[in-house]
Design a protein around this motif. Structure first.
Motif, PDB file in Angstrom:
ATOM      1  N   GLY A   1       0.826  -1.209   0.000  1.00 50.24           N
ATOM      2  CA  GLY A   1       0.000   0.000   0.000  1.00 50.24           C
ATOM      3  C   GLY A   1       0.854   1.249   0.000  1.00 50.24           C
ATOM      4  N   ILE A   2       0.381   2.251  -0.722  1.00 55.73           N
ATOM      5  CA  ILE A   2       1.043   3.550  -0.614  1.00 55.73           C
ATOM      6  C   ILE A   2       0.078   4.465   0.143  1.00 55.73           C
ATOM      7  CG2 ILE A   2       0.292   4.525  -2.861  1.00 55.73           C
ATOM      8  CD1 ILE A   2       3.801   5.016  -2.055  1.00 55.73           C
ATOM      9  N   PHE A   3       0.580   5.101   1.181  1.00 58.65           N
ATOM     10  CA  PHE A   3      -0.226   5.990   2.012  1.00 58.65           C
ATOM     11  C   PHE A   3       0.275   7.398   1.738  1.00 58.65           C
ATOM     12  CE2 PHE A   3      -2.150   2.848   4.921  1.00 58.65           C
ATOM     13  CZ  PHE A   3      -1.450   1.729   4.504  1.00 58.65           C
ATOM     14  N   VAL A   4      -0.523   8.204   1.056  1.00 58.22           N
ATOM     15  CA  VAL A   4      -0.061   9.569   0.794  1.00 58.22           C
ATOM     16  C   VAL A   4      -0.689  10.496   1.824  1.00 58.22           C
ATOM     17  CG1 VAL A   4       0.602   9.435  -1.643  1.00 58.22           C
ATOM     18  CG2 VAL A   4      -1.758   9.755  -1.052  1.00 58.22           C
ATOM     19  N   SER A   5       0.130  11.364   2.374  1.00 59.63           N
ATOM     20  CA  SER A   5      -0.348  12.235   3.453  1.00 59.63           C
ATOM     21  C   SER A   5       0.429  13.542   3.478  1.00 59.63           C
ATOM     22  CB  SER A   5      -0.222  11.533   4.807  1.00 59.63           C
ATOM     23  OG  SER A   5       0.737  10.536   4.776  1.00 59.63           O
ATOM     24  N   PRO A   6      -0.013  14.486   4.316  1.00 56.02           N
ATOM     25  CA  PRO A   6       0.746  15.734   4.447  1.00 56.02           C
ATOM     26  C   PRO A   6       2.016  15.475   5.248  1.00 56.02           C
ATOM     27  CG  PRO A   6      -1.489  15.918   5.380  1.00 56.02           C
ATOM     28  CD  PRO A   6      -1.248  14.484   5.125  1.00 56.02           C
ATOM     29  N   LYS A   7       2.958  16.382   5.146  1.00 56.16           N
ATOM     30  CA  LYS A   7       4.118  16.306   6.036  1.00 56.16           C
ATOM     31  C   LYS A   7       3.639  16.650   7.439  1.00 56.16           C
ATOM     32  CE  LYS A   7       7.954  17.867   3.073  1.00 56.16           C
ATOM     33  NZ  LYS A   7       8.234  16.614   2.436  1.00 56.16           N
ATOM     34  N   ASP A   8       4.392  16.197   8.453  1.00 51.01           N
ATOM     35  CA  ASP A   8       3.973  16.406   9.839  1.00 51.01           C
ATOM     36  C   ASP A   8       3.710  17.878  10.178  1.00 51.01           C
ATOM     37  OD1 ASP A   8       3.941  13.798  10.424  1.00 51.01           O
ATOM     38  OD2 ASP A   8       5.780  13.775  11.623  1.00 51.01           O
ATOM     39  N   GLU A   9       4.492  18.766   9.582  1.00 50.86           N
ATOM     40  CA  GLU A   9       4.339  20.177   9.961  1.00 50.86           C
ATOM     41  C   GLU A   9       3.177  20.874   9.238  1.00 50.86           C
ATOM     42  OE1 GLU A   9       6.963  18.704   8.648  1.00 50.86           O
ATOM     43  OE2 GLU A   9       7.805  19.850   6.977  1.00 50.86           O
ATOM     44  N   MET A  10       2.507  20.158   8.336  1.00 47.02           N
ATOM     45  CA  MET A  10       1.448  20.809   7.548  1.00 47.02           C
ATOM     46  C   MET A  10       0.151  20.955   8.346  1.00 47.02           C
ATOM     47  SD  MET A  10       3.025  21.165   4.719  1.00 47.02           S
ATOM     48  CE  MET A  10       1.798  21.827   3.680  1.00 47.02           C
ATOM     49  N   LYS A  11      -0.624  21.972   7.932  1.00 52.21           N
ATOM     50  CA  LYS A  11      -1.957  22.175   8.515  1.00 52.21           C
ATOM     51  C   LYS A  11      -2.983  21.526   7.596  1.00 52.21           C
ATOM     52  CE  LYS A  11      -3.119  25.198  11.885  1.00 52.21           C
ATOM     53  NZ  LYS A  11      -1.915  25.260  12.656  1.00 52.21           N
ATOM     54  N   VAL A  12      -3.883  20.768   8.180  1.00 55.70           N
ATOM     55  CA  VAL A  12      -4.991  20.209   7.397  1.00 55.70           C
ATOM     56  C   VAL A  12      -6.179  21.130   7.632  1.00 55.70           C
ATOM     57  CG1 VAL A  12      -6.516  18.226   7.073  1.00 55.70           C
ATOM     58  CG2 VAL A  12      -4.126  17.855   7.734  1.00 55.70           C
ATOM     59  N   LYS A  13      -6.804  21.578   6.521  1.00 55.82           N
ATOM     60  CA  LYS A  13      -7.890  22.554   6.637  1.00 55.82           C
ATOM     61  C   LYS A  13      -9.033  22.166   5.737  1.00 55.82           C
ATOM     62  CE  LYS A  13      -6.884  26.787   5.423  1.00 55.82           C
ATOM     63  NZ  LYS A  13      -5.919  27.853   5.094  1.00 55.82           N
ATOM     64  N   VAL A  14     -10.241  22.397   6.199  1.00 54.10           N
ATOM     65  CA  VAL A  14     -11.397  22.176   5.321  1.00 54.10           C
ATOM     66  C   VAL A  14     -11.273  23.141   4.151  1.00 54.10           C
ATOM     67  CG1 VAL A  14     -13.901  22.454   5.141  1.00 54.10           C
ATOM     68  CG2 VAL A  14     -12.913  21.492   7.230  1.00 54.10           C
ATOM     69  N   HIS A  15     -11.543  22.649   2.956  1.00 53.97           N
ATOM     70  CA  HIS A  15     -11.497  23.532   1.793  1.00 53.97           C
ATOM     71  C   HIS A  15     -12.675  24.520   1.880  1.00 53.97           C
ATOM     72  CE1 HIS A  15     -10.313  24.762  -2.193  1.00 53.97           C
ATOM     73  NE2 HIS A  15     -11.612  24.994  -2.360  1.00 53.97           N
ATOM     74  N   HIS A  16     -12.366  25.831   1.762  1.00 50.23           N
ATOM     75  CA  HIS A  16     -13.415  26.832   2.046  1.00 50.23           C
ATOM     76  C   HIS A  16     -14.637  26.694   1.136  1.00 50.23           C
ATOM     77  CE1 HIS A  16     -10.813  28.688  -0.981  1.00 50.23           C
ATOM     78  NE2 HIS A  16     -11.911  29.308  -1.388  1.00 50.23           N
ATOM     79  N   GLU A  17     -14.428  26.240  -0.101  1.00 50.96           N
ATOM     80  CA  GLU A  17     -15.593  26.138  -0.997  1.00 50.96           C
ATOM     81  C   GLU A  17     -16.490  24.938  -0.663  1.00 50.96           C
ATOM     82  OE1 GLU A  17     -15.030  26.869  -5.195  1.00 50.96           O
ATOM     83  OE2 GLU A  17     -13.180  27.962  -4.752  1.00 50.96           O
ATOM     84  N   LEU A  18     -16.045  24.117   0.271  1.00 54.20           N
ATOM     85  CA  LEU A  18     -16.881  22.955   0.634  1.00 54.20           C
ATOM     86  C   LEU A  18     -17.658  23.220   1.931  1.00 54.20           C
ATOM     87  CD1 LEU A  18     -14.419  20.116  -0.416  1.00 54.20           C
ATOM     88  CD2 LEU A  18     -16.271  21.152  -1.735  1.00 54.20           C
ATOM     89  N   ILE A  19     -17.611  24.485   2.367  1.00 59.72           N
ATOM     90  CA  ILE A  19     -18.401  24.860   3.542  1.00 59.72           C
ATOM     91  C   ILE A  19     -19.634  25.613   3.044  1.00 59.72           C
ATOM     92  CG2 ILE A  19     -18.394  26.169   5.727  1.00 59.72           C
ATOM     93  CD1 ILE A  19     -15.263  26.125   5.488  1.00 59.72           C
ATOM     94  N   ASP A  20     -20.763  25.250   3.584  1.00 61.60           N
ATOM     95  CA  ASP A  20     -21.994  25.935   3.216  1.00 61.60           C
ATOM     96  C   ASP A  20     -22.809  26.033   4.504  1.00 61.60           C
ATOM     97  OD1 ASP A  20     -24.295  25.766   0.571  1.00 61.60           O
ATOM     98  OD2 ASP A  20     -24.877  25.966   2.665  1.00 61.60           O
ATOM     99  N   GLU A  21     -23.062  27.258   4.925  1.00 61.13           N
ATOM    100  CA  GLU A  21     -23.704  27.465   6.227  1.00 61.13           C
ATOM    101  C   GLU A  21     -24.938  26.581   6.417  1.00 61.13           C
ATOM    102  OE1 GLU A  21     -22.609  28.609   8.894  1.00 61.13           O
ATOM    103  OE2 GLU A  21     -20.777  29.232   7.863  1.00 61.13           O
ATOM    104  N   LYS A  22     -25.725  26.438   5.332  1.00 54.82           N
ATOM    105  CA  LYS A  22     -26.990  25.698   5.485  1.00 54.82           C
ATOM    106  C   LYS A  22     -26.803  24.194   5.364  1.00 54.82           C
ATOM    107  CE  LYS A  22     -30.576  28.964   4.408  1.00 54.82           C
ATOM    108  NZ  LYS A  22     -30.100  30.021   3.457  1.00 54.82           N
ATOM    109  N   THR A  23     -26.187  23.778   4.252  1.00 54.90           N
ATOM    110  CA  THR A  23     -26.144  22.333   4.008  1.00 54.90           C
ATOM    111  C   THR A  23     -24.898  21.646   4.557  1.00 54.90           C
ATOM    112  OG1 THR A  23     -25.228  22.785   1.853  1.00 54.90           O
ATOM    113  CG2 THR A  23     -27.616  22.408   1.950  1.00 54.90           C
TER     114      THR A  23
END
Ligand SMILES: O=C(O)CCC(=O)C(=O)O
Ligand SMILES: [Fe+2]
Length: 319
Positions: free
Chosen positions: A265-287
């Protein structure tokens, strides 16, 4: 036994059948939507790809056998301060499981260093096979990531988000032994149920079935990875990035055939020092109101390894 009638989607990335398609065109977008749907509904899917020839794949599993047959004291030379990397064998908690984890196989000299550690006299075939197999699996993971961005109509974010989430990788080579004493028909869980902590995992095996995924309704489904295929698994990082729209599928390995199983298996991930953030366009106040706070990947891994909580992402990062 798990159930097998529940269909895990299978997406055809073979040149003849799919990936001759032009980037940016209608067929490309359609493919992106299929990938997105599979990630949202199942958290995993099969891909068929002719990137990896059957010769290369066969060769890889042949040399994995040779690797795991090396004397214990040689295998134990592979150590790392990072979790799940050091050689893991003869562990009383997981007696039928052996594994090696190798970081950043895309960087120069990594596969050479690992090979020379295991075979001080050198083993060119091993080294070259490991290098080409892992680089092809990394290429596939980038392609899938691109498809995910297309699936959400976010192709402009391809570079920054993808690079953030996939700038580290970890190749895991696993052998599952056949338990010596086993009562007829009984199943042994050789790898406990978990979600991957990566962004994305791509897996193949030596066609010995033992992997199961859990559906959203709680049923275990037996996974049979197609001969020319891979299983793609959505990990916690992509679940967070997608604001919980993606399903990080729970999976486990259950020994129910009397054959040794090898998986890669290859596990691709951020480097340890990276910040994981919700992508802003995938936030919708209502839904889709914001579900996760930004978090440091290394801190998240540390939290998981020290607690092994099944719902680590929810506890660690929920708003
Ligand atoms: O060996 C497999 O099929 C699954 C391995 C796995 O889930 C893991 O290493 O996280
Ligand atoms: Fe896993």
């Amino acid at each position: 036994m798990g159930e097998s009638e529940i269909m895990i989607p299978c997406i055809d990335f073979r040149k003849g059948d799919g990936f001759g398609i032009e980037e940016g065109g209608e067929a490309w977008r359609e493919m992106g939507h299929k990938v997105r749907e599979a990630c949202e509904n199942h958290g995993c899917f099969f891909i068929l790809s002719d990137q990896v020839s059957s010769n290369l794949r066969d060769q890889m599993f042949m040399i994995m056998k040779t690797l795991f047959n090396l004397p214990e004291e040689i295998k134990q030379k592979h150590t790392s301060p990072k979790p799940y990397r050091s050689y893991n064998g003869k562990n009383p908690i997981t007696p039928f499981f052996e594994s090696f984890g190798i970081d950043d196989t895309h960087l120069p000299n990594i596969t050479e260093e690992f090979t020379n550690l295991m075979w001080p006299q050198g083993n060119l075939v091993y080294c070259e096979t490991l290098k080409s197999m892992s680089s092809k699996m990394i290429e596939l993971s980038f392609l899938i990531m691109k498809m995910i961005m297309v699936g959400y109509d976010l192709p402009n974010h391809y570079t920054s988000d993808v690079e953030n989430m996939m700038n580290a990788n970890h190749l895991r080579l696993i052998k599952y032994h056949v338990p010596e004493e086993r009562k007829e028909e009984s199943e042994i869980i050789t790898l406990v149920a978990h979600t991957d902590k990566s962004a994305l995992t791509i897996l193949c095996d030596n066609e010995v079935n033992a992997l199961q995924v859990q559906t959203k309704t709680g049923k275990w489904v037996d996974i049979k990875i197609p001969q020319q295929g891979f299983l793609v698994i959505v990990g916690d990082v992509l679940k967070a990035w997608s604001n919980g729209r993606f399903h990080a599928v729970t999976h486990r390995v259950v020994t129910n055939e009397n054959k040794e199983r090898y998986s890669l298996g290859i596990f691709v991930s951020p480097k340890d020092e990276m910040k994981v953030k919700v992508h802003h366009e995938l936030i919708d106040e209502k839904t889709h109101p914001l579900r996760y706070k930004p978090f440091n990947y290394g801190e998240y891994m540390h939290y998981y390894v020290s607690t092994l909580k099944h719902d680590a992402l929810e506890v660690f990062a929920s708003v």
